[in-house]
Design a protein around this motif. Sequence first.
Motif, PDB file in Angstrom:
ATOM      1  N   GLU C  28      11.854   1.559 -87.184  1.00  0.00           N
ATOM      2  CA  GLU C  28      11.705   2.846 -86.502  1.00  0.00           C
ATOM      3  C   GLU C  28      12.882   3.161 -85.577  1.00  0.00           C
ATOM      4  O   GLU C  28      13.127   4.315 -85.256  1.00  0.00           O
ATOM      5  N   LYS C  29      13.672   2.129 -85.223  1.00  0.00           N
ATOM      6  CA  LYS C  29      14.825   2.400 -84.357  1.00  0.00           C
ATOM      7  C   LYS C  29      15.876   3.234 -85.078  1.00  0.00           C
ATOM      8  O   LYS C  29      16.775   3.792 -84.448  1.00  0.00           O
ATOM      9  N   ILE C  30      15.744   3.304 -86.394  1.00  0.00           N
ATOM     10  CA  ILE C  30      16.673   4.136 -87.157  1.00  0.00           C
ATOM     11  C   ILE C  30      16.600   5.582 -86.656  1.00  0.00           C
ATOM     12  O   ILE C  30      17.578   6.317 -86.674  1.00  0.00           O
ATOM     13  N   LEU C  31      15.421   5.955 -86.172  1.00  0.00           N
ATOM     14  CA  LEU C  31      15.262   7.325 -85.660  1.00  0.00           C
ATOM     15  C   LEU C  31      16.046   7.508 -84.369  1.00  0.00           C
ATOM     16  O   LEU C  31      16.588   8.577 -84.110  1.00  0.00           O
ATOM     17  N   ASP C  32      16.138   6.438 -83.545  1.00  0.00           N
ATOM     18  CA  ASP C  32      16.955   6.513 -82.329  1.00  0.00           C
ATOM     19  C   ASP C  32      18.420   6.706 -82.697  1.00  0.00           C
ATOM     20  O   ASP C  32      19.145   7.474 -82.060  1.00  0.00           O
ATOM     21  N   ILE C  33      18.826   5.973 -83.741  1.00  0.00           N
ATOM     22  CA  ILE C  33      20.216   6.113 -84.164  1.00  0.00           C
ATOM     23  C   ILE C  33      20.452   7.548 -84.625  1.00  0.00           C
ATOM     24  O   ILE C  33      21.433   8.192 -84.242  1.00  0.00           O
ATOM     25  N   ALA C  34      19.513   8.052 -85.409  1.00  0.00           N
ATOM     26  CA  ALA C  34      19.672   9.405 -85.932  1.00  0.00           C
ATOM     27  C   ALA C  34      19.683  10.431 -84.800  1.00  0.00           C
ATOM     28  O   ALA C  34      20.328  11.475 -84.901  1.00  0.00           O
ATOM     29  N   ALA C  35      18.969  10.123 -83.697  1.00  0.00           N
ATOM     30  CA  ALA C  35      18.945  11.062 -82.579  1.00  0.00           C
ATOM     31  C   ALA C  35      20.281  11.099 -81.842  1.00  0.00           C
ATOM     32  O   ALA C  35      20.680  12.116 -81.300  1.00  0.00           O
ATOM     33  N   ALA C  36      20.966   9.958 -81.833  1.00  0.00           N
ATOM     34  CA  ALA C  36      22.206   9.873 -81.066  1.00  0.00           C
ATOM     35  C   ALA C  36      23.438  10.236 -81.890  1.00  0.00           C
ATOM     36  O   ALA C  36      24.493  10.529 -81.352  1.00  0.00           O
ATOM     37  N   ALA C  37      23.290  10.175 -83.196  1.00  0.00           N
ATOM     38  CA  ALA C  37      24.479  10.337 -84.030  1.00  0.00           C
ATOM     39  C   ALA C  37      24.160  11.124 -85.286  1.00  0.00           C
ATOM     40  O   ALA C  37      23.052  11.047 -85.809  1.00  0.00           O
ATOM     41  N   ASP C  38      25.142  11.892 -85.744  1.00  0.00           N
ATOM     42  CA  ASP C  38      25.045  12.501 -87.067  1.00  0.00           C
ATOM     43  C   ASP C  38      25.599  11.509 -88.071  1.00  0.00           C
ATOM     44  O   ASP C  38      26.770  11.135 -87.975  1.00  0.00           O
ATOM     45  N   ILE C  39      24.759  11.095 -88.993  1.00  0.00           N
ATOM     46  CA  ILE C  39      25.273  10.200 -90.032  1.00  0.00           C
ATOM     47  C   ILE C  39      25.833  11.086 -91.140  1.00  0.00           C
ATOM     48  O   ILE C  39      25.093  11.731 -91.872  1.00  0.00           O
ATOM     49  N   ARG C  40      27.134  11.124 -91.218  1.00  0.00           N
ATOM     50  CA  ARG C  40      27.790  12.056 -92.135  1.00  0.00           C
ATOM     51  C   ARG C  40      27.956  11.475 -93.529  1.00  0.00           C
ATOM     52  O   ARG C  40      28.158  12.211 -94.493  1.00  0.00           O
ATOM     53  N   LEU C  41      27.919  10.177 -93.612  1.00  0.00           N
ATOM     54  CA  LEU C  41      28.120   9.526 -94.907  1.00  0.00           C
ATOM     55  C   LEU C  41      27.311   8.245 -94.901  1.00  0.00           C
ATOM     56  O   LEU C  41      27.469   7.419 -94.000  1.00  0.00           O
ATOM     57  N   TRP C  42      26.429   8.095 -95.879  1.00  0.00           N
ATOM     58  CA  TRP C  42      25.689   6.851 -96.042  1.00  0.00           C
ATOM     59  C   TRP C  42      25.153   6.815 -97.465  1.00  0.00           C
ATOM     60  O   TRP C  42      24.066   7.302 -97.730  1.00  0.00           O
ATOM     61  N   PRO C  43      25.923   6.280 -98.385  1.00  0.00           N
ATOM     62  CA  PRO C  43      25.561   6.384 -99.799  1.00  0.00           C
ATOM     63  C   PRO C  43      24.152   5.880-100.107  1.00  0.00           C
ATOM     64  O   PRO C  43      23.501   6.390-100.997  1.00  0.00           O
ATOM     65  N   VAL C  44      23.656   4.890 -99.359  1.00  0.00           N
ATOM     66  CA  VAL C  44      22.325   4.367 -99.657  1.00  0.00           C
ATOM     67  C   VAL C  44      21.239   5.391 -99.353  1.00  0.00           C
ATOM     68  O   VAL C  44      20.233   5.467-100.038  1.00  0.00           O
ATOM     69  N   ALA C  45      21.440   6.207 -98.364  1.00  0.00           N
ATOM     70  CA  ALA C  45      20.325   7.027 -97.899  1.00  0.00           C
ATOM     71  C   ALA C  45      20.507   8.510 -98.177  1.00  0.00           C
ATOM     72  O   ALA C  45      19.573   9.280 -98.047  1.00  0.00           O
ATOM     73  N   MET C  46      21.688   8.914 -98.517  1.00  0.00           N
ATOM     74  CA  MET C  46      21.884  10.348 -98.713  1.00  0.00           C
ATOM     75  C   MET C  46      22.955  10.610 -99.752  1.00  0.00           C
ATOM     76  O   MET C  46      23.783   9.754-100.035  1.00  0.00           O
ATOM     77  N   ASP C  47      22.894  11.794-100.310  1.00  0.00           N
ATOM     78  CA  ASP C  47      23.904  12.159-101.288  1.00  0.00           C
ATOM     79  C   ASP C  47      25.278  12.131-100.656  1.00  0.00           C
ATOM     80  O   ASP C  47      25.479  12.524 -99.519  1.00  0.00           O
TER      81      ASP C  47
END
Lengths: 487, 153, 322
Positions: C28-47
């Motif tokens: 669930e801490k992944i949500l904290d990361i997402a709150a603090a940062a825009d993940i612009r590239l992550w092949p595993v989780a997004m196009d």
Amino acid sequence: MQTITVDPITRLEGHGKFDIFINDAGEVENVYFQIPELRGIEKFCEGRPVEELPRITQRACGVCPGPHHLAGTKACDGVYGVEPPPAAKRLRELFHCAHYVHSHIAHFYALAAPDFVLGPHADPTTRHVLGVVAAVGLEVGGAVIKARAQGQRIQAILGGKATHAVCGIPGGMSKALTNPAEVDEIKRIADDLVGFGQFTLKLFDDVVLGNNAYVDLIVNGPYSMRSYYMGMVDDAGRVALYDGTLRVIDADGNEFARFDPRKYLDHIAEHVEPWSYLKFPYLKNIGWKGLTVGKDSGVYRVAPLARLNVANGMATPIADSAYRKFFATLGGRPVHATLANHWARVIELMHVCERIQELIHHPGISDPDVRAIPTATPNEGVGVVEAPRGTLFHHYKTDDRGIVTRCNMLVATGNNNAAICMSIRDAARGLIKPGTEVSQGILNMIEMAFRAYDPCFGCATHSLPGEMPMEVRVRAASGKVVRSFIR
Amino acid sequence: MSDRFEPVIAVLCCNWCTYAGADLAGTARMKYAPNVRLLRVMCSGRIDPAFVLRAFAEGADGVLIAGCHPGDCHYINGNLKTMRRFPQLKTMLAQFGIEPARVRLEWISASEGDVFVKVANEMTGQVRALGPLNWKVRAAVEPVSGLAEHHAG
Amino acid sequence: MADKKLQFAIYWAASCGGCDVAILDVNEKILDIAAAADIRLWPVAMDFKYKDVEGWADGEIDVCLFNGAVRNSEQLHLARLLRRKCKVMVAFGACACFGGIPGLANLHDRKSIFEAVYGYTASTVNPEGTTPQPHLKVPEGELTLPVFFDDVYSLSQVIPVEYYVPGCPPTPDTIMTAVTAIVTGSLPPPGATVASDKSVCHDCKRKKSDKPTIKRFHRPFEIVPDPEQCLLEQGFTCMGSASRGGCGALCPAVNMPCRGCYGPMPGSLDPGADALAAMTSILAASDDATVAAETARLLDPLGTFYRFTLPVSVLGRAPKAS
Ligand code: SF4
Ligand code: SF4
Ligand code: SF4
Ligand code: FES
């Protein structure tokens, strides 16, 4: 010739890649599905002490390291001719089931569900796991994260760490499950997981089976292939994931072969193509006939649908009734609809959750005797398990000190390599006709053909299941790109 | 001038015994192969196996490790540590493809100038027979800047 | 702009995917990361759109977590491209930091690896000796594959790297420490490794004696270890004392020796040399013959002591066959 190249934009980063060639008549001439990476693990395992291989070969894939670790450990048992104590086998199977929980949940919810919950034609920018959560509710998202984490937790308890565990050792497990607090924790997790498995079955019922259009897509879409199937079964012929006999059936459901997995070389061989780093396994007694399907082609399929097809039931009650419903709904065994893999996967998830509960309540689960000390001179061993994505073979040969002289690995997704190529080709042929406008929706539909296999190129390269963004370029005969799509 | 291959032998030796022994050989005008390069440390126990690797990586064709005889170490048991490390080091070097004859451990006291001479000459001959190690060339990692650019077209 | 979110990129090269799964394992801490940062590239989780990366301005991304080693032309290309686009480059996981287990391929070269994989492996049938080709003419056109290098590189061997997050994979705690440091702007000076400065032994709960000695070396399957006592003192090749801590000594906790996935200790000259010295210096034997006999029981010093670090070692690789 005009060509359309479906080329993942990730061609520069080592993921899978397809090229779809279109002829002058506007029909799909051919499709190449390429795996662009290799690590050479078989080579650098030579010279290593064989007991280290379960810790080395699993680095083939961090998505399914658990099955690699276990296949390697079983191969080590074979090398030393040693039989692990019953408690060790139970712990290994418990570990294996926990791995399935993590893997099947990740695939179904993050990768498959978007196609069904949101629909195959949904906007790709929302057609992902967050879109699913938005559609079915936030609490479901929390439950999914929790259940996957619980699978990882069991692996970490038994294996030291969830990814790249270290517990497998020739003749047993490195540590017994003697800590009562850990047993209790796993018991609680097991109860949760059985509930979660049932919840997932119901979700599949409601969302997919409740929608005639989806059932029609599964059964009648361009996703059917009459191939051979291979999977492991127990003595009663039910799906077996950790240990059993391999069974191969033909497209009519007749048994083609049934063999001790350690005799795999009598039944399976691999072909090499110059356009892919991944080899093409086939049934040796039929032979490699190229990318063709049918009785005379040695192409076979593995993974959840294949496992259900070759078996006559599931070894746990709730999963077994789901199994019966599966074949009753889809018109009897074997089912050739590639998309039925998703349903089969959900049934397997149910099975492993039930199995975790059975194992953790087994009176001998805390037996401290988890090691048999090898005494024989090491020689050769084959270890085979059903990984979430299909049958996984490890085969080690050593000198008399147990130093590896030869290592062979036939990875789960590798078994399906030829079938995936053909499924993509067939879907493309079915969907792209002369004059067809190649739209995002069509690309989604092509992508669904390989996503059903849950292809894990982590084993062959490093791409997580189903993640295969792609670019389509329509090229004129000169090779000039006249149109391009990205997704 | 002959074309004979002249190997470079790095001698990693302890200050108190072997270095003194080599010194003695020098002042006594005993002749030893000019191929050896003495590298002095306070105790053979201070010879990190990494020094040996470094010597090979930087151009040595052979490495001699030398210290006081067991029991004579000025730091009590430094040389015992060296003794315990050596066989594995040799095995590991062999796994890297470095022949066992290129590395040697000897106990040479301050008074054994003759032993030093004998060992130095012997080893020079053996390594000469093996030919250059040439690690930098044979095990060169391709300089990535020189690699062909990706085929991306 | 003070409240502009951090721009993150997460990328994998010759990686097994385990590093990405490890990031998911912060749960669930992944949500904290997402709150603090825009993940612009992550092949595993997004196009992932390669063209997007090319389209970014140089330095547009604040931090790139790069996992996996570099072993083919595509990975090298992406490493260089991401270096241009990202202000801070983090080598994430043992493969990116040291070459990792795939780095053991540096015992061989492309030719001998192909001979095994496409040649003599038991199930391969390849009478024509076909091997994958970087450029191939097929009836329908031309196909390309990336070029497989002779060598495996750690990330810092091909591009400059600011930080190292070791582990195979890094534990969720290690990951959260690194991410928190990034997000709160409390990063150490460039060049630092985000893990412990003490050894694995420091975190290990097993009992150690003041003057440890080893009488006899054992392979892990040969005897059942005492559950409380230090594994090295029982004769198992545990690399804990030569390995950087940070994992919490996970492997010894389940009776298995450490293999050093967090890399060498700070200031190390060579990781394998350290492990070799740690393992053998404390042998009880004091005569040549016994020492030789006992250490001969350690069958694979190279593959054990450089399990995760061969590409960054002093010798780097074994000579190529050709
Ligand atoms: S460091 Fe370990 S987990 Fe990460 S990519 Fe490499 S092998 Fe996989
Ligand atoms: S050597 Fe291994 S077992 Fe012993 S204290 Fe260190 S980490 Fe623990
Ligand atoms: S104990 Fe050693 S090998 Fe195991 S996780 Fe920790 S650093 Fe890695
Ligand atoms: S002082 Fe000479 S070996 Fe220790």
